[in-house]
Scaffold this active site. Structure first.
Site, short mmCIF file in Angstrom:
data_model
loop_
_atom_site.label_atom_id
_atom_site.label_comp_id
_atom_site.label_asym_id
_atom_site.label_seq_id
_atom_site.Cartn_x
_atom_site.Cartn_y
_atom_site.Cartn_z
N MET A 1 0.79 -1.22 -0.07
CA MET A 1 0.00 0.18 0.16
C MET A 1 0.84 1.34 0.02
SD MET A 1 -3.06 -0.95 -0.39
CE MET A 1 -3.91 -2.70 0.03
N CYS A 2 0.48 2.51 -0.03
CA CYS A 2 1.09 3.52 -0.34
C CYS A 2 0.51 4.81 0.86
CB CYS A 2 0.75 4.23 -1.78
SG CYS A 2 1.08 2.97 -2.94
N ARG A 3 1.00 5.83 0.82
CA ARG A 3 0.56 6.94 1.56
C ARG A 3 0.65 8.31 0.67
NH1 ARG A 3 -2.01 5.02 5.87
NH2 ARG A 3 -2.68 3.91 3.91
N VAL A 86 3.85 8.70 -1.55
CA VAL A 86 4.96 7.79 -1.57
C VAL A 86 4.49 6.32 -1.73
CG1 VAL A 86 6.30 9.36 0.12
CG2 VAL A 86 4.59 7.75 1.19
N ASN A 112 -4.12 4.69 -3.68
CA ASN A 112 -3.71 3.83 -2.78
C ASN A 112 -4.57 2.84 -2.95
OD1 ASN A 112 -2.62 2.75 -0.51
ND2 ASN A 112 -3.47 3.87 0.88
#
Length: 283
Positions: A1-3, A86, A112
């Site tokens: 996963m991402c932020r 990110v 995300n």
């Protein structure tokens, strides 16, 4: 996963969102609290709007905390609307083209989550994209392809309708290919330079986290995967099946699917109450 994080308001240095807060996006890149992975080190990107309709774009494959240019750029570049991301790679190689945000004309987009069993439906998704949008695609992620599907379905004319159509098409393809082993989870933020749109949707009730802020100290509003100050009363979790629109006039929330039934977990997934999701580690 991402932020991810995005801001709209008075012009500020990018660092006020990306680097300075106690739980800034830079901190979240190596110490995420509400994601499956605490570390998001497969690249980063920033899209910011200035005097031109098209956004500026800076992306690289280095972890955000390791790029020596990032803090300098965030300190010196000012904008009244920008997005930052990110990455923790799920589909697609670690490459600059696969880093978010993705752009087309005045639009910028970041995501995300993931489209479950994407390899099984990728070809059929690609066939939905007309040549002008398909030819502008640079990477290999489900995220960028979903962005171009939104563009195909009239994102510039009606973001809500484009989302409804695109999500329905993806779910239809998943069903057609019986690709139900992995869920479809979409937490997305996008902009055309004057407004920020954000939504959470999943077919198992576990879309990655997203929060919206009340007015910040500098008068703007923001969305972020996790509150930038840590837990705070002025950060509210965005509910699933909702489209948030932030503009200079304020915020509007609309249901994506007004008649939607409660989400049914994908095969092998278990429903987790909202209050338990962070503890369960769902990004």
């Amino acid at each position: 996963m991402c932020r991810l994080a995005a801001y709209l308001g008075t012009e500020i240095p990018l660092e006020n969102i990306i680097a300075n807060p106690r739980h800034s996006l830079l901190v979240q890149s190596h110490d995420a609290q509400e994601a499956k992975l605490r570390v998001n080190g497969d690249g980063f990107g920033i899209a910011w709007y200035g005097h031109l309709p098209e956004p500026g774009l800076f992306k690289d494959v280095l972890p955000a905390w390791a790029d020596t240019n990032l803090r300098s750029i965030c300190r010196l570049v000012r904008s009244s609307l920008f997005q930052a991301h990110v990455r923790a790679a799920t589909t697609g190689a670690t490459s600059r083209d696969n880093c978010h945000p993705f752009t087309y004309g005045s639009w910028s987009f970041m995501h995300n989550g993931g489209i479950g069993d994407f390899p099984l439906i990728r070809r059929d998704m690609e066939l939905l994209i007309p040549d002008p949008y398909y030819g502008a695609r640079r990477g290999t992620t489900d995220s960028e392809l979903f962005f171009h599907l939104l563009l195909t379905n009239g994102l510039a004319d009606n973001p809500l309708t484009a989302l409804q159509t695109s999500i329905t098409q993806v779910l239809d393809l998943v069903d057609r290919h019986r690709a139900t082993d992995k869920p479809v989870r979409l937490t997305c933020v996008f902009s055309e330079g004057t407004r920020i749109f954000a939504f959470r949707y999943s077919n198992d009730g576990l879309a990655p986290s997203l929060y919206r802020s009340e007015s910040l100290d500098h008068g703007g509003r923001a969305v972020a995967s996790e509150p930038l100050e840590g837990q705070s009363a002025r950060w509210k979790r965005l509910q699933e099946n909702m489209l948030l629109e932030i503009s200079a006039e304020g915020t509007i929330e609309r249901q994506l699917f007004p008649d939607a039934m409660p989400a049914v977990p994908a095969s092998g997934a278990s429903a987790v109450p909202v209050q338990d999701r962070a503890a369960a580690g769902h990004g």
